[in-house]
Write a protein that holds these residues in place. Structure first.
Motif, mmCIF file in Angstrom:
data_model
loop_
_atom_site.group_PDB
_atom_site.id
_atom_site.type_symbol
_atom_site.label_atom_id
_atom_site.label_comp_id
_atom_site.label_asym_id
_atom_site.label_seq_id
_atom_site.Cartn_x
_atom_site.Cartn_y
_atom_site.Cartn_z
ATOM 1 N N LEU A 83 -87.127 67.993 28.011
ATOM 2 C CA LEU A 83 -86.761 69.266 28.618
ATOM 3 C C LEU A 83 -85.943 69.112 29.894
ATOM 4 N N TRP A 84 -85.992 67.915 30.476
ATOM 5 C CA TRP A 84 -85.387 67.733 31.784
ATOM 6 C C TRP A 84 -85.350 66.242 32.059
ATOM 7 N N LYS A 86 -85.112 63.380 35.420
ATOM 8 C CA LYS A 86 -85.146 63.160 36.864
ATOM 9 C C LYS A 86 -84.873 61.689 37.142
ATOM 10 N N SER A 96 -81.076 65.253 39.079
ATOM 11 C CA SER A 96 -81.803 65.934 38.008
ATOM 12 C C SER A 96 -80.790 66.477 37.000
ATOM 13 N N ALA A 98 -80.549 68.920 33.426
ATOM 14 C CA ALA A 98 -81.236 69.909 32.586
ATOM 15 C C ALA A 98 -80.275 70.353 31.491
ATOM 16 N N VAL A 204 -90.508 65.795 30.922
ATOM 17 C CA VAL A 204 -89.458 65.241 31.786
ATOM 18 C C VAL A 204 -89.330 63.742 31.543
#
Length: 392
Positions: A83-84, A86, A96, A98, A204
């Motif tokens: 989903l993401w 980092k 980050s 996305a 993440v």
């Protein structure tokens, strides 16, 4: 005994994920194709934990695997969406990533290697049982006027218009065709293992650039993550010599407690990290795909994705060739090579360059690399382009 059958359009040597998916996509379009491998494909018995080999799959790779028919056969409950992302520098650098604005799909997926290959195999057994033969190796190759004669270890002989090597980084076929491969060690070993966490990962994918090394923790289903630690040689050996508790503590010291406590749940494995380049991707009636054609640093998780996009590009080139040339026509193979060389070289340069910069002296490069990360973090359009490029 020699088979007296019409020539194949394509023979693929190597029934890994890339080779088998390519064979299935070509078969669907009426291409006369055969896939062979030296070993039977193992069944994937879903473990209580997770497969040790984990892949981060791009959306483009997912689309190709859906087209091949394997994605639908996997247990969707074992697939974790990304989903993401980092990224933490070795000082104050932060980045980050996305999904792009308006994108409803996740950034990608975390999939177990065994589950993916087993799903492709189950689909192949159902729709094209004659496509795959295992327990075979290539014993000799003879050039003919408009085909290659491929002699196999059980005495069979097939004629094929095109022979494709999907047989891995130490490709026997690549050597047979006299294509040199150049290996450049990164000076690191990758340590891989799976961990239970006491907190939540939130889907993440996390990465830390620590002095001289790179650590990635990829989200797995539930409260679990998969570790890829690109460690310098001596440090890698020291980590492997530790007990599971000591190793988890060493990892915890580097990544902190954002994910809670870490508990190792698999026996760690390790492998040397090397870049691999080939002088050329093709020869008369011959082409390389996947790990037989290139090797990249695993920090961006793009190795298998690049291989599947090789397969997708070659499939499109062959399927769209029209009524004129056969599948081994040199103009088609040169079109494939030109289309794939640049994106692979870009990814090799990007991952290799980052590995070099973050492995270099902290005093010399530290301010620059972390400053660059923070500048990129504030540049939303460039981050969108990075996400778009990674999912091509």
């Amino acid at each position: 005994m020699t088979r007296r059958t019409p020539p194949l359009d394509v023979m693929i040597v190597g029934a890994g994920i890339t080779g088998l998916a390519l064979g299935l996509v070509l078969h669907q379009k009426g291409v006369r194709v055969k896939v062979i491998d030296r070993r039977p494909l193992p069944e994937f018995a879903a473990p209580a934990g997770f497969d040790q080999r984990i892949y981060a799959m791009s959306l483009a790779s997912e689309a190709f695997l859906r087209r091949a028919g394997g994605w639908q056969y996997m247990d969707q409950a074992r697939i974790q969406p990304i989903l993401w992302m980092k990224v933490q520098g070795d000082r104050d650098g932060r980045l980050s990533l996305a999904p792009n604005r308006g994108q409803t799909a996740p950034m990608g997926w975390i999939v177990e290697a065994g589950a993916m290959l087993s799903a492709l195999h189950r689909h192949q057994t159902k729709v094209a049982p004659e496509l795959l033969e295992t327990g075979l190796t290539v014993s000799a190759i003879h050039e003919q006027d408009s085909a290659l004669e491929v002699c196999l270890s059980r005495g069979q002989s097939w004629q094929t218009r095109l022979l494709v090597a999907a047989d891995g980084i130490h490709s026997d076929l690549r050597e047979r065709f006299g294509i040199p491969a150049h290996f450049s060690p990164y000076g690191h070993r990758a340590i891989v293992a799976n961990y239970r966490i006491s907190g939540q990962h939130g889907g993440v994918a996390r990465q830390w650039f620590v002095p001289g090394e790179v650590i990635a923790l990829l989200p797995l289903v539930g409260q679990h993550v998969s570790l890829v630690w690109s460690a310098q040689g001596d440090h890698a050996q020291a980590l492997l010599a530790m007990s599971p508790v000591q190793r988890a503590q060493a990892l915890q010291q580097q990544v902190g407690y954002e994910l809670g406590l870490l508990e190792e749940i698999s026996v760690p494995a390790d492998f040397e990290l090397r870049r691999m380049d080939v002088a050329r991707w093709i020869a008369p009636r011959f082409a390389l795909v996947g790990d037989a054609a290139h090797g990249v640093h695993p920090m961006a998780g793009q190795g298998l994705n690049l291989g599947l996009q090789d397969a997708a590009c070659l499939a499109e080139t062959l399927i769209g060739r029209g009524p004129g040339p056969d599948c081994g026509d040199r103009s088609l193979l040169r079109r494939y090579e030109r289309a794939r060389r640049e994106p692979v070289a870009v990814m090799q340069g990007l991952t290799g360059g980052l590995a070099h910069v973050f492995s270099a002296s902290r005093q010399r490069w530290g301010w620059a690399r972390n400053w660059g990360m923070n500048r990129l973090e504030r540049c939303s359009w460039l981050k969108d382009e990075l996400v778009r490029y990674a999912n091509r």
